[in-house]
Scaffold this motif. Structure first.
Motif, PDB file in Angstrom:
ATOM      1  N   ALA A   1      51.018 -19.284  59.114  1.00 48.67           N
ATOM      2  CA  ALA A   1      49.590 -19.594  58.995  1.00 48.67           C
ATOM      3  C   ALA A   1      49.028 -18.847  57.801  1.00 48.67           C
ATOM      4  CB  ALA A   1      48.846 -19.177  60.268  1.00 48.67           C
ATOM      5  N   MET A   2      48.012 -19.434  57.145  1.00 48.85           N
ATOM      6  CA  MET A   2      47.356 -18.756  56.012  1.00 48.85           C
ATOM      7  C   MET A   2      45.904 -19.232  55.983  1.00 48.85           C
ATOM      8  SD  MET A   2      48.838 -17.975  52.282  1.00 48.85           S
ATOM      9  CE  MET A   2      49.502 -19.575  51.878  1.00 48.85           C
ATOM     10  N   GLU A   3      44.998 -18.402  56.481  1.00 53.39           N
ATOM     11  CA  GLU A   3      43.598 -18.768  56.671  1.00 53.39           C
ATOM     12  C   GLU A   3      42.702 -17.914  55.784  1.00 53.39           C
ATOM     13  OE1 GLU A   3      44.594 -21.612  58.977  1.00 53.39           O
ATOM     14  OE2 GLU A   3      42.514 -21.089  59.474  1.00 53.39           O
ATOM     15  N   MET A   4      41.606 -18.499  55.351  1.00 55.47           N
ATOM     16  CA  MET A   4      40.699 -17.769  54.462  1.00 55.47           C
ATOM     17  C   MET A   4      39.275 -17.766  55.033  1.00 55.47           C
ATOM     18  SD  MET A   4      40.605 -18.587  50.446  1.00 55.47           S
ATOM     19  CE  MET A   4      40.377 -17.392  49.223  1.00 55.47           C
ATOM     20  N   MET A   5      38.568 -16.666  54.878  1.00 55.89           N
ATOM     21  CA  MET A   5      37.143 -16.611  55.275  1.00 55.89           C
ATOM     22  C   MET A   5      36.388 -15.927  54.140  1.00 55.89           C
ATOM     23  SD  MET A   5      36.868 -15.802  59.327  1.00 55.89           S
ATOM     24  CE  MET A   5      37.521 -14.150  59.408  1.00 55.89           C
ATOM     25  N   ASP A   6      35.219 -16.488  53.770  1.00 58.46           N
ATOM     26  CA  ASP A   6      34.460 -15.848  52.700  1.00 58.46           C
ATOM     27  C   ASP A   6      33.541 -14.768  53.267  1.00 58.46           C
ATOM     28  OD1 ASP A   6      32.207 -17.114  53.697  1.00 58.46           O
ATOM     29  OD2 ASP A   6      31.960 -18.483  52.017  1.00 58.46           O
ATOM     30  N   GLN A   7      32.814 -14.112  52.368  1.00 60.59           N
ATOM     31  CA  GLN A   7      32.055 -12.932  52.793  1.00 60.59           C
ATOM     32  C   GLN A   7      30.984 -13.254  53.837  1.00 60.59           C
ATOM     33  OE1 GLN A   7      30.043 -10.794  49.655  1.00 60.59           O
ATOM     34  NE2 GLN A   7      30.053  -8.895  50.856  1.00 60.59           N
TER      35      GLN A   7
ATOM     36  N   HIS B   1      32.200 -30.451  56.909  1.00 57.35           N
ATOM     37  CA  HIS B   1      33.195 -31.460  56.572  1.00 57.35           C
ATOM     38  C   HIS B   1      34.549 -30.778  56.547  1.00 57.35           C
ATOM     39  CE1 HIS B   1      30.740 -34.930  55.859  1.00 57.35           C
ATOM     40  NE2 HIS B   1      29.842 -34.160  55.280  1.00 57.35           N
ATOM     41  N   ASP B   2      35.615 -31.567  56.670  1.00 57.75           N
ATOM     42  CA  ASP B   2      36.944 -30.937  56.634  1.00 57.75           C
ATOM     43  C   ASP B   2      37.859 -31.640  55.642  1.00 57.75           C
ATOM     44  OD1 ASP B   2      37.498 -33.198  58.376  1.00 57.75           O
ATOM     45  OD2 ASP B   2      39.304 -32.123  59.013  1.00 57.75           O
ATOM     46  N   CYS B   3      37.305 -31.851  54.436  1.00 57.56           N
ATOM     47  CA  CYS B   3      38.112 -32.475  53.372  1.00 57.56           C
ATOM     48  C   CYS B   3      39.314 -31.585  53.034  1.00 57.56           C
ATOM     49  CB  CYS B   3      37.284 -32.611  52.104  1.00 57.56           C
ATOM     50  SG  CYS B   3      35.893 -33.736  52.260  1.00 57.56           S
ATOM     51  N   VAL B   4      40.363 -32.222  52.546  1.00 63.30           N
ATOM     52  CA  VAL B   4      41.530 -31.479  52.059  1.00 63.30           C
ATOM     53  C   VAL B   4      41.589 -31.657  50.545  1.00 63.30           C
ATOM     54  CG1 VAL B   4      44.040 -31.252  52.183  1.00 63.30           C
ATOM     55  CG2 VAL B   4      42.756 -32.022  54.185  1.00 63.30           C
TER      56      VAL B   4
ATOM     57  N   ASP C   1      47.013 -25.238  53.506  1.00 64.01           N
ATOM     58  CA  ASP C   1      47.122 -26.676  53.230  1.00 64.01           C
ATOM     59  C   ASP C   1      45.845 -27.229  52.575  1.00 64.01           C
ATOM     60  OD1 ASP C   1      45.766 -26.423  55.597  1.00 64.01           O
ATOM     61  OD2 ASP C   1      47.361 -27.263  56.839  1.00 64.01           O
ATOM     62  N   GLY C   2      45.003 -26.358  52.045  1.00 64.99           N
ATOM     63  CA  GLY C   2      43.830 -26.813  51.287  1.00 64.99           C
ATOM     64  C   GLY C   2      42.797 -27.531  52.131  1.00 64.99           C
ATOM     65  N   ASN C   3      42.813 -27.297  53.449  1.00 69.37           N
ATOM     66  CA  ASN C   3      41.887 -27.990  54.355  1.00 69.37           C
ATOM     67  C   ASN C   3      40.601 -27.166  54.498  1.00 69.37           C
ATOM     68  OD1 ASN C   3      42.051 -29.113  57.854  1.00 69.37           O
ATOM     69  ND2 ASN C   3      40.728 -29.721  56.190  1.00 69.37           N
TER      70      ASN C   3
ATOM     71  N   SER D   1      39.398 -36.187  55.472  1.00 67.90           N
ATOM     72  CA  SER D   1      39.527 -35.333  56.661  1.00 67.90           C
ATOM     73  C   SER D   1      40.955 -34.834  56.808  1.00 67.90           C
ATOM     74  CB  SER D   1      39.141 -36.122  57.917  1.00 67.90           C
ATOM     75  OG  SER D   1      39.508 -35.395  59.075  1.00 67.90           O
ATOM     76  N   GLY D   2      41.061 -33.542  57.121  1.00 68.28           N
ATOM     77  CA  GLY D   2      42.389 -32.986  57.363  1.00 68.28           C
ATOM     78  C   GLY D   2      42.753 -32.981  58.819  1.00 68.28           C
ATOM     79  N   GLU D   3      41.732 -33.005  59.720  1.00 66.71           N
ATOM     80  CA  GLU D   3      42.064 -32.866  61.134  1.00 66.71           C
ATOM     81  C   GLU D   3      40.965 -33.318  62.093  1.00 66.71           C
ATOM     82  OE1 GLU D   3      42.884 -28.662  61.319  1.00 66.71           O
ATOM     83  OE2 GLU D   3      40.764 -28.129  61.286  1.00 66.71           O
ATOM     84  N   HIS D   4      39.728 -33.326  61.668  1.00 62.34           N
ATOM     85  CA  HIS D   4      38.643 -33.642  62.628  1.00 62.34           C
ATOM     86  C   HIS D   4      38.467 -35.128  62.871  1.00 62.34           C
ATOM     87  CE1 HIS D   4      36.730 -29.544  61.419  1.00 62.34           C
ATOM     88  NE2 HIS D   4      37.810 -29.406  62.155  1.00 62.34           N
ATOM     89  N   GLY D   5      39.053 -35.952  62.015  1.00 61.55           N
ATOM     90  CA  GLY D   5      38.895 -37.397  62.170  1.00 61.55           C
ATOM     91  C   GLY D   5      37.655 -37.898  61.438  1.00 61.55           C
TER      92      GLY D   5
END
Ligand SMILES: Cc1cc2nc3c(=O)[nH]c(=O)nc-3n(C[C@H](O)[C@H](O)[C@H](O)COP(=O)(O)OP(=O)(O)OC[C@H]3O[C@@H](n4cnc5c(N)ncnc54)[C@H](O)[C@@H]3O)c2cc1C
Length: 481
Positions: free
Chosen positions: A250-256, A341-344, A376-378, A415-419
């Protein structure tokens, strides 16, 4: 023939189900008119079948009465897929929540659609197994909803999304018949209708049983938190790790902005002064882990990581994941509503698109917080807002559209996952040409020629058979919050 409202049909459904499993009270119906998105519809009736045969009978009754049917799992969807329009009948699969069979030697499990994602992993943990796709909503969302939206999650980077973990499906069609799609055999013969049904968002049929692949637990896991002074450095680290030949679990990012909200909520010791953090997990044998963790550490420091914190034990690891998985909920500390939105986008464009999202926020005077599946750029840019402020809501919609356009401009997908559901259906033509949309509409019509299953979802207005009966070019007024 027009589609009828379900409001007056309760008595007919009581012929099929116990009276308390047919819900017609207006307040309760209102609850079923929403999901986790910012859309709201009109629910005519809710029915709660408990068996496959009851689902068949409810669908047959809806077909006889010409009622639109909206399948529903837990209602955590973020695209309005389970939101009923035009007083449709909602068929909730939540009470079909039994784990039917576990076969450790395959390994796989057969489960009913209302089983919660996390409950599958909990039921097989004593066998050293788990169900790999792990949406952040996994404690609440149903496997039926996961199948219908082809859900992803943090660990789908290495393990693949729902489609890779569904071996077989049982699905009730629009006329109430039962289809068996795929199965545990490695290469089932015939057309891959299982592949078509995964991601069908309730428009092709109602999933009544799922045979899921189970995954062996890794021998060891290491979880690291890297923090950076700039989003650019964090994003460059993501690309650098993959380029170095490591695909982390897994590789997740969160901004400030997100870190600050989450830290106040969970208290996981997140560095709130950092521009961004990366949560990276590697798994495998001890030797493999040592090598991969060293590489993540080196790439991160090369790109300017200020600190690489390694979770010292399972409790700390769980705390870091709790922080990540609480991100959407933490937005409530900033504003009462969020729209995302969950664009990739291709990983190489992460930096540019994140900068553009920042510009969009500024242009529209909005707060946008980022938390996403970076590997995965999602993207998941969350616009925090207050729905009571009508002017702000207008800016939210304008910003949402610009975010989508910015992602599509660099070769991204919707969409990467939400449909797609309701929220994104009018953007479908940004990604698909007329021929592609027609092919999708034809496939849908083959399953549901009358257009009764989840109408007005996924495909733009007018592109499917039966939809003309609703004679609408756009969604009913008041659908958007
Ligand atoms: C806090 C939060 C975090 C989230 N994180 C993630 C994440 O990391 N990854 C991710 O992918 N999603 C995520 N989601 C979105 C959501 O949880 C998923 O889309 C999930 O799969 C929806 O499941 P559900 O049971 O709630 O489905 P619902 O919302 O009830 O329905 C979703 C769609 O599936 C259809 N459907 C439901 N059940 C069936 C069935 N049995 N047969 C046919 N169609 C059916 C509905 O008609 C609808 O179109 C998150 C949501 C929240 C609120």
């Amino acid at each position: 023939m027009p589609i009828a409202p379900a409001t007056a049909s309760a008595a007919r459904f009581r012929e099929l189900l116990d009276p308390e499993r047919v819900i017609e009270h207006p307040l309760e119906r209102k609850l079923y008119a929403r999901d986790g998105s910012i859309t709201e519809g009109k629910c005519g009736l809710v029915v709660l079948p408990e068996t496959r045969d009851e689902v068949c009978r409810c669908v047959q009754m809806a077909s006889e009465l010409r009622l639109a049917v909206v399948p529903r799992g837990s209602g955590t969807g973020l695209a309005g897929g389970a939101v009923p329009l035009d007083d449709a009948v909602v068929i909730s699969l939540a009470r079909m929540n039994r784990i039917l069979d576990i076969e450790p030697e395959v390994p796989c499990a057969s489960v009913e659609p209302g089983v919660l994602n996390l409950d599958i992993s909990m039921a097989v943990s004593h066998l050293g197994l788990h169900y790999a796709p792990d949406p952040s909503s996994q404690a609440a969302c149903s496997i039926g909803g996961n199948v219908a939206t082809n859900s992803g999650g943090p660990h789908c980077l290495a393990y693949g999304v729902t489609a890779q973990h569904v071996l077989g499906l049982e699905m009730v069609t629009a006329d109430g018949e039962v289809l068996e799609l795929g199965g545990p055999a490695p290469d089932p013969p015939g057309f891959d209708l299982r592949g078509l049904a995964v991601g069908g968002e309730g428009t092709l049929g109602l999933v009544t049983k799922v045979c899921v692949r189970l995954t062996r637990n890794p021998p060891e896991v290491r979880t690291m938190l890297l923090d950076f002074d700039s989003v650019t450095a964090g994003a460059a680290t993501v690309g650098g790790i993959i380029a170095a030949g490591v695909v982390p679990a897994a590789m997740e990012m969160m901004d400030q902005k997100m870190n600050v909200a989450v830290e106040a909520f969970v208290g996981a010791g997140l560095p709130v002064d950092a521009a961004t953090v990366l949560l990276v997990e590697v798994d495998g044998t001890p030797a493999q882990i040592a090598a991969e963790a060293a590489l993540v550490d080196a790439v991160g420091r090369k790109h300017g990581a200020r600190e690489v914190r390694v979770a010292a034990d399972e409790a700390e690891r769980q705390l870091l994941w709790k922080a990540r998985k609480s991100a959407f909920g933490a937005v409530a500390r900033v504003a009462p509503n969020y729209y995302l939105h969950d664009c990739v986008v291709p990983r190489t464009h992460l930096v540019g698109v994140l900068e553009e999202i920042g510009n969009i926020a500024e242009r529209h005077d909005l707060v946008i917080m980022n938390v996403f599946h970076a590997g995965d750029g999602n993207l998941h840019p969350l616009i925090a807002f207050d729905r009571r402020d009508v002017k702000q809501v207008e800016r939210v919609h304008a910003a949402g559209k610009e975010i989508i356009e910015a992602c599509m401009a660099v070769g991204g997908v919707l969409s990467g996952e939400h449909g797609i559901g309701l929220e994104k259906r009018d953007f479908m033509s940004l990604q698909f040409g007329e021929v592609d949309l027609r092919a999708q509409a034809d496939a849908r019509c083959a399953f549901d020629p009358e257009g009764l299953l989840n109408p007005l979802k996924v495909l733009p207005a007018g592109s499917r058979c039966g939809e003309v009966a609703l004679s609408r070019d756009s969604l009913p007024p008041g659908t958007w919050l």
